[in-house]
Design a protein around this motif. Structure first.
Motif, PDB file in Angstrom:
ATOM      1  N   ARG A   1      91.157 106.056  32.169  1.00 25.56           N
ATOM      2  CA  ARG A   1      91.898 106.879  31.219  1.00 25.56           C
ATOM      3  C   ARG A   1      90.908 107.498  30.243  1.00 25.56           C
ATOM      4  NH1 ARG A   1      97.399 105.767  30.392  1.00 25.56           N
ATOM      5  NH2 ARG A   1      97.108 106.217  28.179  1.00 25.56           N
ATOM      6  N   TRP A   2      91.198 108.722  29.813  1.00 30.77           N
ATOM      7  CA  TRP A   2      90.268 109.466  28.974  1.00 30.77           C
ATOM      8  C   TRP A   2      90.956 109.942  27.703  1.00 30.77           C
ATOM      9  CZ3 TRP A   2      85.076 110.781  30.168  1.00 30.77           C
ATOM     10  CH2 TRP A   2      84.617 110.241  31.375  1.00 30.77           C
ATOM     11  N   SER A   3      90.165 110.034  26.639  1.00 31.60           N
ATOM     12  CA  SER A   3      90.670 110.544  25.359  1.00 31.60           C
ATOM     13  C   SER A   3      89.616 111.461  24.763  1.00 31.60           C
ATOM     14  CB  SER A   3      90.981 109.390  24.392  1.00 31.60           C
ATOM     15  OG  SER A   3      89.814 108.627  24.148  1.00 31.60           O
ATOM     16  N   VAL A   4      90.054 112.300  23.839  1.00 33.91           N
ATOM     17  CA  VAL A   4      89.126 113.215  23.171  1.00 33.91           C
ATOM     18  C   VAL A   4      88.566 112.531  21.933  1.00 33.91           C
ATOM     19  CG1 VAL A   4      90.930 114.292  21.783  1.00 33.91           C
ATOM     20  CG2 VAL A   4      88.830 115.578  22.302  1.00 33.91           C
ATOM     21  N   SER A   5      87.298 112.786  21.627  1.00 34.89           N
ATOM     22  CA  SER A   5      86.669 112.146  20.479  1.00 34.89           C
ATOM     23  C   SER A   5      87.251 112.681  19.177  1.00 34.89           C
ATOM     24  CB  SER A   5      85.159 112.380  20.491  1.00 34.89           C
ATOM     25  OG  SER A   5      84.871 113.749  20.300  1.00 34.89           O
ATOM     26  N   LYS A   6      87.121 111.881  18.141  1.00 35.94           N
ATOM     27  CA  LYS A   6      87.674 112.230  16.836  1.00 35.94           C
ATOM     28  C   LYS A   6      87.007 113.463  16.249  1.00 35.94           C
ATOM     29  CE  LYS A   6      88.526 110.141  12.292  1.00 35.94           C
ATOM     30  NZ  LYS A   6      88.277 108.945  11.446  1.00 35.94           N
TER      31      LYS A   6
ATOM     32  N   ALA B   1      92.565  99.369  13.622  1.00 40.26           N
ATOM     33  CA  ALA B   1      91.882 100.643  13.863  1.00 40.26           C
ATOM     34  C   ALA B   1      91.545 100.750  15.340  1.00 40.26           C
ATOM     35  CB  ALA B   1      90.614 100.751  13.015  1.00 40.26           C
ATOM     36  N   SER B   2      92.197 101.691  16.028  1.00 39.08           N
ATOM     37  CA  SER B   2      91.991 101.849  17.472  1.00 39.08           C
ATOM     38  C   SER B   2      91.274 103.145  17.827  1.00 39.08           C
ATOM     39  CB  SER B   2      93.342 101.808  18.194  1.00 39.08           C
ATOM     40  OG  SER B   2      94.203 102.824  17.698  1.00 39.08           O
ATOM     41  N   HIS B   3      90.881 103.942  16.810  1.00 39.66           N
ATOM     42  CA  HIS B   3      90.251 105.226  17.106  1.00 39.66           C
ATOM     43  C   HIS B   3      88.733 105.154  17.073  1.00 39.66           C
ATOM     44  CE1 HIS B   3      91.151 104.990  12.749  1.00 39.66           C
ATOM     45  NE2 HIS B   3      89.932 105.470  12.627  1.00 39.66           N
ATOM     46  N   ILE B   4      88.151 103.943  16.947  1.00 43.37           N
ATOM     47  CA  ILE B   4      86.706 103.791  17.051  1.00 43.37           C
ATOM     48  C   ILE B   4      86.359 103.766  18.533  1.00 43.37           C
ATOM     49  CG2 ILE B   4      84.734 102.338  16.458  1.00 43.37           C
ATOM     50  CD1 ILE B   4      86.414 101.173  14.201  1.00 43.37           C
ATOM     51  N   PRO B   5      85.490 104.651  19.017  1.00 48.26           N
ATOM     52  CA  PRO B   5      85.229 104.768  20.457  1.00 48.26           C
ATOM     53  C   PRO B   5      84.845 103.439  21.100  1.00 48.26           C
ATOM     54  CG  PRO B   5      84.175 106.566  19.270  1.00 48.26           C
ATOM     55  CD  PRO B   5      84.705 105.617  18.240  1.00 48.26           C
ATOM     56  N   GLY B   6      85.617 103.053  22.128  1.00 47.77           N
ATOM     57  CA  GLY B   6      85.263 101.891  22.918  1.00 47.77           C
ATOM     58  C   GLY B   6      85.626 100.548  22.333  1.00 47.77           C
TER      59      GLY B   6
ATOM     60  N   GLU C   1      83.392 103.012  11.345  1.00 47.90           N
ATOM     61  CA  GLU C   1      83.583 104.334  11.918  1.00 47.90           C
ATOM     62  C   GLU C   1      82.315 105.174  11.819  1.00 47.90           C
ATOM     63  OE1 GLU C   1      86.911 105.944   9.871  1.00 47.90           O
ATOM     64  OE2 GLU C   1      88.389 104.762  10.961  1.00 47.90           O
ATOM     65  N   ALA C   2      81.502 104.898  10.796  1.00 50.46           N
ATOM     66  CA  ALA C   2      80.246 105.640  10.627  1.00 50.46           C
ATOM     67  C   ALA C   2      79.171 105.166  11.592  1.00 50.46           C
ATOM     68  CB  ALA C   2      79.740 105.500   9.192  1.00 50.46           C
ATOM     69  N   GLY C   3      79.400 104.033  12.275  1.00 53.16           N
ATOM     70  CA  GLY C   3      78.436 103.559  13.261  1.00 53.16           C
ATOM     71  C   GLY C   3      77.731 102.273  12.902  1.00 53.16           C
TER      72      GLY C   3
ATOM     73  N   CYS D   1      86.459  92.449  16.176  1.00 48.43           N
ATOM     74  CA  CYS D   1      86.141  93.657  16.926  1.00 48.43           C
ATOM     75  C   CYS D   1      86.215  93.327  18.411  1.00 48.43           C
ATOM     76  CB  CYS D   1      84.753  94.165  16.573  1.00 48.43           C
ATOM     77  SG  CYS D   1      84.586  94.752  14.880  1.00 48.43           S
ATOM     78  N   VAL D   2      87.051  94.061  19.140  1.00 54.27           N
ATOM     79  CA  VAL D   2      87.231  93.837  20.569  1.00 54.27           C
ATOM     80  C   VAL D   2      86.630  95.007  21.334  1.00 54.27           C
ATOM     81  CG1 VAL D   2      88.871  93.426  22.430  1.00 54.27           C
ATOM     82  CG2 VAL D   2      89.342  92.538  20.134  1.00 54.27           C
ATOM     83  N   ASP D   3      85.667  94.715  22.202  1.00 53.23           N
ATOM     84  CA  ASP D   3      85.082  95.736  23.077  1.00 53.23           C
ATOM     85  C   ASP D   3      86.057  95.983  24.227  1.00 53.23           C
ATOM     86  OD1 ASP D   3      83.595  97.026  25.193  1.00 53.23           O
ATOM     87  OD2 ASP D   3      81.774  96.522  24.104  1.00 53.23           O
TER      88      ASP D   3
END
Length: 471
Positions: free
Chosen positions: A230-235, A280-285, A317-319, A349-351
């Motif tokens: 499944r794919w999503s667009v980045s923020k 928070a589920s919009h952090i990539p991965g 979110e900033a990395g 944090c869940v990968d």
């Protein structure tokens, strides 16, 4: 965002160049942190020089030509034990008393009350100056931490880019074909595969024939073209594909997903809870679950815990890594005077690609993981955020599998249970749970705890999450 206007080969070259540039920036930040770190940790308490200056000032202001006791001269020229004793006595009691002075001084000084008053005044001034100096050193320490953590982020990202495999050739045809069928013009394509087989797709695309499409719909097209996941667009990408070329980044979602539940109870007599939480589920991965319990209850506790939750989420979110984020939050709270109103922080944090759970705790209550092997309580230290610097968050890691559960609670939940082995009582309750939803489980746990008391004596928050593997 990098504007991609070249062909596929040049895109790969840009990727390598960017990785090397980031690595160079990381090295510069590391050296900058090292250059600022020479004096870190010094000047944290009153020194011998501070004590000598205070004794000298008192002698000049009070003693005049008197030489009956020679407190100052004996302290400077002789054994410095008395001087260190005097400084420690002042730090512990906030003042020097007559009993702290030498016996000769007590017996022969005609102005001992005035001398001690002046000595306390000078030491108080030195303490105030020291406090400002320590604030400056703490600010510098925080800056050094930021430099180092940012350097680590850049190094990790650089390493990731260098190891990324360009698989554009095998996927470009399918992507261009399906986008053309949907009247979207693709200018350039870059498909990268990272360690762990996670993939990203960069497209420079615009709509054709005046037709617009949302980037979320485009992510579904990317998934069809890639033929897997499944794919999503980045923020950081636009939400609409229009008639102007723009770069969009599409990210492959993980093999796992989470469903959440939350239940809260406010302490009797208060209008708001001192607990705050976030999903928070919009952090990539990855997915982040955080819970903070402010000291006390009411509005002030709510504000303190809200600040902790929001700041932690922004840093992630900033990395920043979870460990770096927690250390940074603790430093910020110390510098803003939050030691008067500390707050706990529980971070999960869940990968979503590997299913690995990383728990970070600062004074938080135990977290419970429910699996086929039973219920495990994950515990850590008891120091809340903003109370000690430097702080080293407790890191705990665990592999999650399909249909495992995560249960996070605030202190008020465990405190509401009877007996001394409160974690054991909750573990036993969770081990007997029946099939349910995350929201229902959170509500059932809260009702179970409240049933042991006449009312809600403290703020209570229960967070639940269930892990599923995508089919």
């Amino acid at each position: 965002m990098l504007r991609i206007k070249t062909d596929q080969k040049n895109l790969a070259d840009v990727n390598i160049y960017t990785a090397k540039k980031l690595n160079s920036l990381a090295s510069s930040l590391t050296q900058l942190a090292k250059s600022c770190d020479d004096e870190t940790g010094k000047g944290r308490s009153l020194t011998k020089e501070d004590g000598e200056a205070a004794l000298k000032t008192a002698a000049v202001m009070v003693c005049g030509e008197c030489s009956r006791c020679s407190v100052y001269n004996d302290s400077v020229n002789g054994d410095s034990y008395f001087l260190y004793y005097l400084l420690r006595a002042f730090e512990q009691m906030g003042m020097v008393s007559e009993g702290d002075m030498p016996l000769l001084f007590q017996e022969s000084c005609p102005k001992k009350e005035e001398y001690i008053r002046q000595l306390n005044k000078s030491l108080g001034r030195a303490t105030m100056n020291l406090a400002w100096k320590n604030r400056f050193l703490e600010s510098r320490d925080a800056l050094i931490v930021q430099f180092r953590e940012l350097a680590v982020i850049l190094e990790e990202f650089s390493h990731q880019m260098e190891l990324a495999e360009d698989i554009t050739a095998s996927k470009e045809g399918a992507i261009r074909r399906i986008f053309k069928q949907n009247r979207l013009n693709v200018s350039s394509v870059l498909v990268l595969e990272y360690e762990g087989k996670q993939k990203e797709v960069f497209l420079t695309v615009k709509s054709g024939n005046g037709r617009c499409m949302t980037s979320r719909e485009a992510a579904e097209l990317v998934g069809q073209a890639m033929g897997e996941g499944r794919w999503s667009v980045s923020k950081d990408s636009k939400t609409i594909i229009n008639r102007q070329y723009a770069v969009f980044r599409f990210v492959e979602e993980g093999r796992y997903r989470l469903a959440y539940g939350a239940a809260c109870a406010v302490k009797e007599g208060e209008e708001v809870s001192g607990d705050n939480y976030s999903f928070a589920s919009h952090i990539p991965g990855q997915v982040m679950i955080s819970l903070s319990d402010g000291m006390g209850s009411g509005v002030h506790a709510c504000q303190d815990s809200q600040k902790v939750v929001e700041l932690t989420q922004q840093l992630l979110e900033a990395g920043f890594s979870a460990r770096a984020a927690l250390k940074m939050v603790n430093t910020v709270l110390l510098l803003t005077g939050a030691e008067e109103h500390p707050a706990t922080l529980d971070l999960a944090c869940v990968d979503l690609h590997s299913g690995v759970l990383e728990m970070m705790k600062l004074g938080a209550a135990a977290t419970f993981v429910i699996s086929q092997d039973g219920v495990e309580a994950i515990e850590a230290g008891e120091v809340p955020a903003g109370i000690i610097s430097p702080v080293e968050p407790v890191l705990l890691s665990k592999k999650l599998w399909d249909e495992n559960w995560i249960v996070m609670v605030s202190d008020g939940v465990l405190d509401g249970l009877p007996g001394e082995d409160k974690e054991g009582i909750l573990k036993e309750y969770l081990s007997d749970m029946e099939e349910t939803t995350p929201q229902e489980l959170a509500e059932e746990i809260l009702e179970f705890v409240i049933s042991y008391s006449d009312g809600v004596r403290d703020d209570m928050t229960v967070l639940t999450a269930r892990v599923w593997k995508r089919k």
